[in-house]
Write an enzyme that holds these catalytic residues in place. Structure first.
Site, PDB file in Angstrom:
ATOM      1  CD  GLU A  88      35.203  42.905  38.190  1.00 54.29           C
ATOM      2  OE1 GLU A  88      36.153  42.394  37.562  1.00 54.29           O
ATOM      3  OE2 GLU A  88      34.337  43.625  37.636  1.00 54.29           O
ATOM      4  CG  HIS A 143      36.551  38.928  35.006  1.00 54.82           C
ATOM      5  ND1 HIS A 143      36.461  38.556  33.687  1.00 54.82           N
ATOM      6  CD2 HIS A 143      35.684  39.968  35.148  1.00 54.82           C
ATOM      7  CE1 HIS A 143      35.569  39.319  33.066  1.00 54.82           C
ATOM      8  NE2 HIS A 143      35.076  40.186  33.933  1.00 54.82           N
TER       9      HIS A 143
HETATM   10 ZN    ZN Z   1      33.727  41.768  33.408  1.00 51.11          ZN
END
Ligand code: ZN
Length: 494
Positions: free
Chosen positions: A262, A265
């Site tokens: 994450e 991201h």
């Molecule tokens: Zn992902």
């Protein structure tokens, strides 16, 4: 006085702010909201979605875009106008009555899927999936397409990619990866994880994750790490990008890898060009290129020998006495274990794409009309036999396991595999351009990679589409070779 372009930016900022408010409500729903808030939250989101749709399709926006298409010459401005035009056209192509029918089918489908999955009862989900598939096919007509109707849906998730290119690319990948997995499994050392027995304190796991996040350059003054059942990343602004993770008391690695994924991201979202904040240019062009970042950090970096050379001693500090006799090799043996399995989200780096390719081929067959929903379970099980060599015991562990189709999301799955392929290709170039990259990682210096990705991908935003970004970084088309070579290097010699 306002110029036309300034007025366009104002309108786009309003649309952005509504999206950000919706994202915050969704974040709250996953992280904080009490269960009884669900009904009201659904209504709040629907209201905001309707207001946003009005703005996205407003005659004023259309007028501004027409006007600016003729006049704008500056390249970033022209790019923004083109992207805003794209969004406007996507928003206006679906008739309102269709949007309503689709939303109703989604919520009914999602509810039915939850029950069907719990009871492994495909028959209960089947009529809903039939409706959602019919609507998805209707949508392809509204959007319009060239070649396969699948392209119209793929455009929602991976613009610039086409079914005609994906199909042979992924079929070839599946065949080669299947052989590779068989070879790796055969040569793999016996399981050695007795040292993991017992519980791993969650507070210490969180502290360790935060340490890695800080080293990656995730700005915690512009972000948060919370807990949610399904880890995700969301952004409301460049200055507010949040991630969630989940902890497993029996496994000290699972939360770390979710967090690194994450954070991959999040670094992307924190790295957009501030000059274009609150516009479509401060956004990623596709899910695949987003997954390129998350998978690079989680797998290529986080599951590497170099990473654990530095971070095993750090992990020892967080769990005094627990890891004294454990070597880097033992950690790698656990975090890189390869075993064909039934569930995609629990699968290892080597078999993951095979799960995805099976889904991609099945949804292509559904959309192009070669497969009926009634025959899906059997077709699913046959694919698992072929690609992973395993028997699916029931539909809960088979075609009912993922949420995507119950939301009518066809065309989403291949972005996971594209993320893996892009990541391996892009990382190869990163190594060539930064000869000390692995040494840096082995010394806990993760910032050089973040800075490189920022320049090559994050700051680009939506100025280029994903295949174009990959081409401009690596000099080649998106392909499977770099990924397979990476797996060979990492696992082949095991
Ligand atoms: Zn992902």
């Amino acid at each position: 006085m306002h110029t036309t372009f300034e007025r366009l930016r104002e309108l786009l900022a309003e649309i952005h702010d509504l999206s950000a408010a919706m994202s915050l409500l969704e974040w709250d729903m996953e992280v904080m909201m009490p269960p009884k808030g669900a009904v009201a939250r659904g209504a709040q989101l629907a209201t905001l979605a309707a207001i946003r749709h009005r703005l996205q399709t407003s005659p004023e926006l259309a007028r501004l875009l027409d006007d600016l298409a003729r006049r704008t010459t500056d390249s970033d401005e022209a790019r923004l106008v083109a992207e805003a035009r794209h969004d406007y056209e996507r928003a206006t192509k679906l008739p309102e009555s269709f949007v309503r029918r689709f939303a109703e089918a989604q919520s009914a489908g999602c509810n039915a899927w939850l029950g069907a999955k719990a009871n492994s009862d495909f028959a209960a989900f089947r009529p809903h999936l039939e409706t959602l598939l019919e609507l998805a096919r209707e949508a392809t007509g509204h959007y319009g397409y060239e070649g396969s109707p699948y392209n119209a849906l793929l455009d929602n998730f991976e613009r610039g990619m086409r079914a005609e290119r994906l199909r042979p690319l992924l079929a070839d990948l599946a065949a080669r990866q299947k052989q590779l997995v068989a070879r790796i499994v055969e040569r793999q050392a016996p399981r050695d994880d007795a040292w993991m027995e017992g519980t791993w304190d969650i507070v210490a796991q969180r502290a360790f994750s935060l340490r890695v996040l800080a080293d990656m350059g995730y700005d915690l003054d512009a972000g948060r790490l919370d807990t949610a059942p399904h880890p995700f990343c969301t952004h409301f602004d460049i200055q507010d990008v949040r991630i969630t993770t989940r902890y497993d008391e029996r496994d000290p690695f699972s939360a770390l890898f979710s967090t690194m994924h994450e954070a991959g991201h999040a670094l992307y979202d924190q790295g957009f060009d501030p000059a274009w904040n609150r516009t479509p240019l401060a956004d990623a062009p596709s899910l695949g290129i987003h997954e390129c970042n998350s998978r690079m950090w989680e797998n290529i970096v986080g599951r590497s020998e170099a990473f654990w050379t530095h971070y095993l001693p750090v992990l020892r500090e967080h769990f005094p006495g627990r890891l004294d006799g454990v070597s880097v090799g033992q950690v790698l043996g656990v975090v890189n274990r390869v075993a064909p399995s039934l569930i995609r989200v629990e699968s290892d780096e080597c078999t993951y794409n095979l799960h995805v390719i099976a889904r991609f081929e099945l949804e292509m067959d559904l959309i192009e009309g070669r497969l009926a929903v009634a025959d899906l379970p059997e077709a699913w099980n046959a694919r698992y036999r072929e690609y992973l060599g395993i028997e699916v015991p029931d539909d809960a562990h088979g075609c009912l396991q993922d949420v995507h189709w119950s939301h009518g999301m066809f065309g989403y799955f291949p972005t996971y595999t594209l993320g893996n392929l892009y990541a391996a290709q892009v990382f190869e170039t990163a190594c060539a351009e930064m000869p000390t990259l692995w040494d840096d990682i082995a010394a806990g210096r993760l910032l050089p990679l973040r800075e490189w990705l920022r320049t090559k991908i994050h700051l680009v935003g939506r100025r280029r589409m994903a295949p174009d970004i990959v081409r401009s970084i690596t000099g080649s088309e998106p392909a499977a070779d770099a990924f397979l070579a990476y797996l060979e290097r990492k696992f082949g010699a095991a």
